[in-house]
Design a protein around this motif. Structure first.
Motif, short mmCIF file in Angstrom:
data_model
loop_
_atom_site.label_atom_id
_atom_site.label_comp_id
_atom_site.label_asym_id
_atom_site.label_seq_id
_atom_site.Cartn_x
_atom_site.Cartn_y
_atom_site.Cartn_z
N HIS A 4 -2.54 -3.21 -3.38
CA HIS A 4 -3.91 -2.99 -2.94
C HIS A 4 -4.80 -2.72 -4.16
O HIS A 4 -5.94 -3.18 -4.24
CB HIS A 4 -3.94 -1.79 -1.99
N ASP A 15 -3.39 2.48 -4.97
CA ASP A 15 -2.07 2.38 -4.32
C ASP A 15 -1.45 1.00 -4.56
O ASP A 15 -2.17 0.01 -4.70
CB ASP A 15 -2.18 2.71 -2.82
N GLU A 35 2.42 -0.40 4.55
CA GLU A 35 2.08 0.94 4.07
C GLU A 35 3.37 1.73 3.86
O GLU A 35 4.20 1.84 4.77
CB GLU A 35 1.24 1.69 5.11
N CYS A 37 -5.16 5.09 2.61
CA CYS A 37 -5.70 4.17 1.60
C CYS A 37 -6.40 2.98 2.24
O CYS A 37 -7.10 2.26 1.57
CB CYS A 37 -4.57 3.65 0.73
N THR A 38 -6.18 2.75 3.50
CA THR A 38 -6.57 1.46 4.07
C THR A 38 -8.07 1.29 4.18
O THR A 38 -8.83 2.25 4.21
CB THR A 38 -5.97 1.28 5.47
N HIS A 52 0.84 -1.20 0.00
CA HIS A 52 0.00 0.00 0.00
C HIS A 52 0.87 1.25 0.00
O HIS A 52 2.04 1.20 0.37
CB HIS A 52 -0.82 0.08 1.29
ZN LIG Z 1 -3.98 0.53 0.37
#
Ligand SMILES: [Zn+2]
Length: 224
Positions: free
Chosen positions: A168, A178, A129, A222-223, A55
């Protein structure tokens, strides 16, 4: 231009590294928070790991990324600092225990190329990440790519059934891009497969206490 929705490679059976060290430090006080946004894995915490998901934060700081965990909204296992952060070049942040499923991919998403299309990806994966704004002007640093590759090699050495290294974006192409077009996927793949046998620099104790880290503007993560 490279398409993040196609970023994936599978680790070969031959070439698994025997033991890889990782320079990591727990993110200050994160242990108080990750319990709200992680789950007990439904698979074996070692043998059940099949994938590492790459990510990028879509924010400009580790503080911003960690704030998502502190808010209990999402989580990931490692955070790779940005160039302008003091940890850059030294170590990565550990942000959730590997034995727990972090919340970095939506449960409903899946891809046939990844563990035969099983959903609940978080339960069979680890999430990294990398701090990057995801703007076209924001290049990843060499150290960020080398270090992300090193984390994957660390996982490859540790988890016997680890096979997939995937973005991702590939797992959730409608919602996520991402780690983005600037992420040099082919260079990263080479670093993972061939390895960088240079010794890791000894950890320098430069972790900034949480109380001294300045909250910077945060544009979302982004998560999840
Ligand atoms: Zn992500």
């Amino acid at each position: 231009m490279s398409d993040p929705r196609k970023y994936q490679f599978n680790l070969p059976k031959k070439g698994r590294p025997s033991r890889i060290g990782l320079e990591e430090e727990w993110y200050p006080e994160i242990h108080k928070y990750y319990g709200k946004c992680t789950s007990k894995r439904i698979y074996h915490p070692i043998n059940g790991i099949r994938a590492v998901v790459i990510h990028a934060t879509a924010g400009g700081s580790s503080v911003g990324a960690a704030s998502v965990i502190k808010a209990g909204r999402a989580s990931f296992h490692w955070l790779v600092p940005d160039e302008d952060e003091p940890q850059h070049g030294h170590f990565v942040w550990a942000t959730a225990p590997e034995k727990l499923a972090a919340w970095h991919v939506r449960n409903s998403t899946s891809h046939p190329d990844v563990f035969d299309g099983h959903n609940k990806v978080n339960h069979f994966s680890l999430g990294i990440e990398v701090v990057n704004t995801q703007k076209s002007s924001d290049e990843f640093s060499d150290w960020q790519i080398q270090t992300t590759a090193r984390i994957v090699r660390y996982c490859w050495a540790k988890y016997p059934n680890l096979k997939h290294v995937v973005s991702h974006a590939k797992l959730d192409p409608r919602r996520r891009k991402d780690p983005g077009t600037n992420f040099p996927w082919q260079d990263f793949k080479k670093l993972v497969l061939v390895g960088d046998e240079d010794p890791v620099p000894k950890l320098v104790s430069i972790a900034t206490p949480a109380s001294q880290i300045k909250e910077t503007d945060f544009h979302g993560n982004c998560t999840g």
